[in-house]
Design an enzyme around this catalytic site. Structure first.
Site, PDB file in Angstrom:
ATOM      1  CG  ASP A  13     -17.755  14.362  81.474  1.00 42.31           C
ATOM      2  OD1 ASP A  13     -17.302  15.381  80.920  1.00 42.31           O
ATOM      3  OD2 ASP A  13     -17.709  14.218  82.713  1.00 42.31           O
ATOM      4  CB  SER A  14     -13.323  14.533  81.113  1.00 37.69           C
ATOM      5  OG  SER A  14     -14.039  15.027  82.232  1.00 37.69           O
ATOM      6  CE1 TYR A  45     -10.960  14.073  78.159  1.00 37.88           C
ATOM      7  CE2 TYR A  45     -12.883  14.965  77.025  1.00 37.88           C
ATOM      8  CZ  TYR A  45     -12.011  13.916  77.258  1.00 37.88           C
ATOM      9  OH  TYR A  45     -12.187  12.740  76.594  1.00 37.88           O
ATOM     10  CB  CYS A  76     -17.923  17.031  78.531  1.00 42.09           C
ATOM     11  SG  CYS A  76     -16.381  17.834  78.980  1.00 42.09           S
ATOM     12  CG  ASN A  77     -20.751  22.477  80.528  1.00 38.58           C
ATOM     13  OD1 ASN A  77     -21.659  23.195  80.169  1.00 38.58           O
ATOM     14  ND2 ASN A  77     -20.904  21.576  81.484  1.00 38.58           N
ATOM     15  CB  THR A  78     -14.399  21.080  78.888  1.00 43.63           C
ATOM     16  OG1 THR A  78     -14.639  21.520  80.228  1.00 43.63           O
ATOM     17  CG2 THR A  78     -13.019  21.487  78.447  1.00 43.63           C
ATOM     18  CB  CYS A 186     -17.932  21.751  85.194  1.00 41.38           C
ATOM     19  SG  CYS A 186     -17.052  20.166  85.317  1.00 41.38           S
ATOM     20  CB  THR A 187     -21.363  17.472  83.260  1.00 41.19           C
ATOM     21  OG1 THR A 187     -20.096  16.933  82.850  1.00 41.19           O
ATOM     22  CG2 THR A 187     -21.995  18.228  82.106  1.00 41.19           C
ATOM     23  CG  HIS A 188     -16.806  16.246  86.861  1.00 45.15           C
ATOM     24  ND1 HIS A 188     -16.720  16.264  85.494  1.00 45.15           N
ATOM     25  CD2 HIS A 188     -16.044  15.199  87.274  1.00 45.15           C
ATOM     26  CE1 HIS A 188     -15.936  15.273  85.084  1.00 45.15           C
ATOM     27  NE2 HIS A 188     -15.510  14.612  86.151  1.00 45.15           N
TER      28      HIS A 188
HETATM   29  N1  DGL Z   1     -17.276  17.565  83.077  1.00 49.23           N
HETATM   30  C1  DGL Z   1     -16.567  18.414  82.203  1.00 49.23           C
HETATM   31  C2  DGL Z   1     -17.307  19.690  81.883  1.00 49.23           C
HETATM   32  O1  DGL Z   1     -18.521  19.672  81.878  1.00 49.23           O
HETATM   33  C3  DGL Z   1     -15.099  18.610  82.337  1.00 49.23           C
HETATM   34  C4  DGL Z   1     -14.403  18.341  83.604  1.00 49.23           C
HETATM   35  C5  DGL Z   1     -12.939  18.151  83.328  1.00 49.23           C
HETATM   36  O2  DGL Z   1     -12.591  17.061  82.871  1.00 49.23           O
HETATM   37  O3  DGL Z   1     -12.167  19.103  83.518  1.00 49.23           O
HETATM   38  O4  DGL Z   1     -16.733  20.696  81.582  1.00 49.23           O
END
Ligand code: DGL
Length: 259
Positions: A13-14, A45, A76-78, A186-188
């Site tokens: 992930d990011s 990201y 990471c979804n992005t 978003c996985t965060h």
């Molecule tokens: N955790 C990431 C996601 O699922 C991206 C968060 C980021 O770095 O902007 O999209």
């Protein structure tokens, strides 16, 4: 002799967000070895260009494959929206599993509900998201909620601090009392699920893609006969592009956090 099924699953992930997915992977597949890489030096990201996210994702996947990964999870979804298709065509012999906002289970559970999809600006801008809404949104009122800055703030920990609460209130506060479900796209964001629920009220349902991604990894490993054939628990290792002892300690603390 080395068997391919003895290899590890590379997860990236990011930054710390992917650890919410890693937890679901370990719980679904406790005998697998996992290596997690967080690109915290380049997070977030969600505020980068698509070209930058593609280059960063490519570099991480190539590193994993050089080290002998048998499968990859893009936690990471992005990065999934931007890079999954290109990565799969460049490495067709390796299972590459991505994650997407869990709109399908949300719309099934709340067929006429109002559903917020919290995600990065990049995820919500790309065609993949619009396809998802067309395919599964059905009769729901689906509201995209980009949350610039939230993933970067979660990277810093201390998630009960007032500034985190204020940021969440700013993004979802206007929907309090109206919304039925929230997709954490978003996985965060699973790391601030409780804080979001505190703003929106306890009768709101939450959906994230972690468990679905874990089931998909299991299915692909089974299909390719790559499931680990060992009795012992697998190993979970952490690495980061911000390679300091403090950062790795932060990763472990996110892995142990109860959310
Ligand atoms: N955790 C990431 C996601 O699922 C991206 C968060 C980021 O770095 O902007 O999209």
């Amino acid at each position: 002799m080395n068997h391919r099924e003895d290899g590890f699953v590379g997860v990236f992930d990011s930054g710390v967000g992917g650890i919410s997915v890693l937890r679901a992977l370990v719980s679904e597949l406790p005998h697998e070895d996992f290596r997690f890489f967080g690109d915290s030096a380049n997070a977030p990201y969600g505020e980068k260009t698509e070209g930058q996210v593609l280059d960063l994702s490519r570099g991480i996947v190539e590193g994993f494959l050089e080290d002998g990964a048998k499968a990859i999870v893009i936690a990471c979804n992005t990065a999934t929206s931007v890079a999954a298709a290109a990565l799969r065509s460049a490495h067709a012999d390796v299972p590459i599993i991505g994650i997407e906002p869990a709109l399908k289970p949300a719309a099934r559970a709340l067929p006429h509900g109002m559903i917020l999809v919290m995600a990065t600006e990049v995820t919500l801008r790309l065609e993949k998201y619009h396809e998802l809404v067309r395919a599964w949104g059905g009769e729901c009122e689906v509201v995209p909620v980009p949350c610039p800055g939230l993933a970067a703030r979660i990277e810093r920990g201390s998630l009960d601090a007032p500034d985190v609460r204020e940021m969440i209130e700013g993004y979802v506060g206007p929907y309090a009392g109206k919304v039925d479900g929230v997709v954490l796209g978003c996985t965060h964001y699973p790391f601030v699920r409780r804080q979001i629920a505190e703003v929106l009220g306890s009768d709101v349902s939450f959906f994230d893609g972690g468990a679905g991604t874990a089931r998909q990894l299991r299915a692909r490993l089974e299909e390719e006969r790559l499931l680990a054939a060992r009795e012992r628990d697998g190993r979970v290792e952490f690495a980061s592009s911000l390679d300091t002892p403090e950062e790795l300690e932060l990763y472990r603390s996110f892995f142990d956090l109860s959310v």
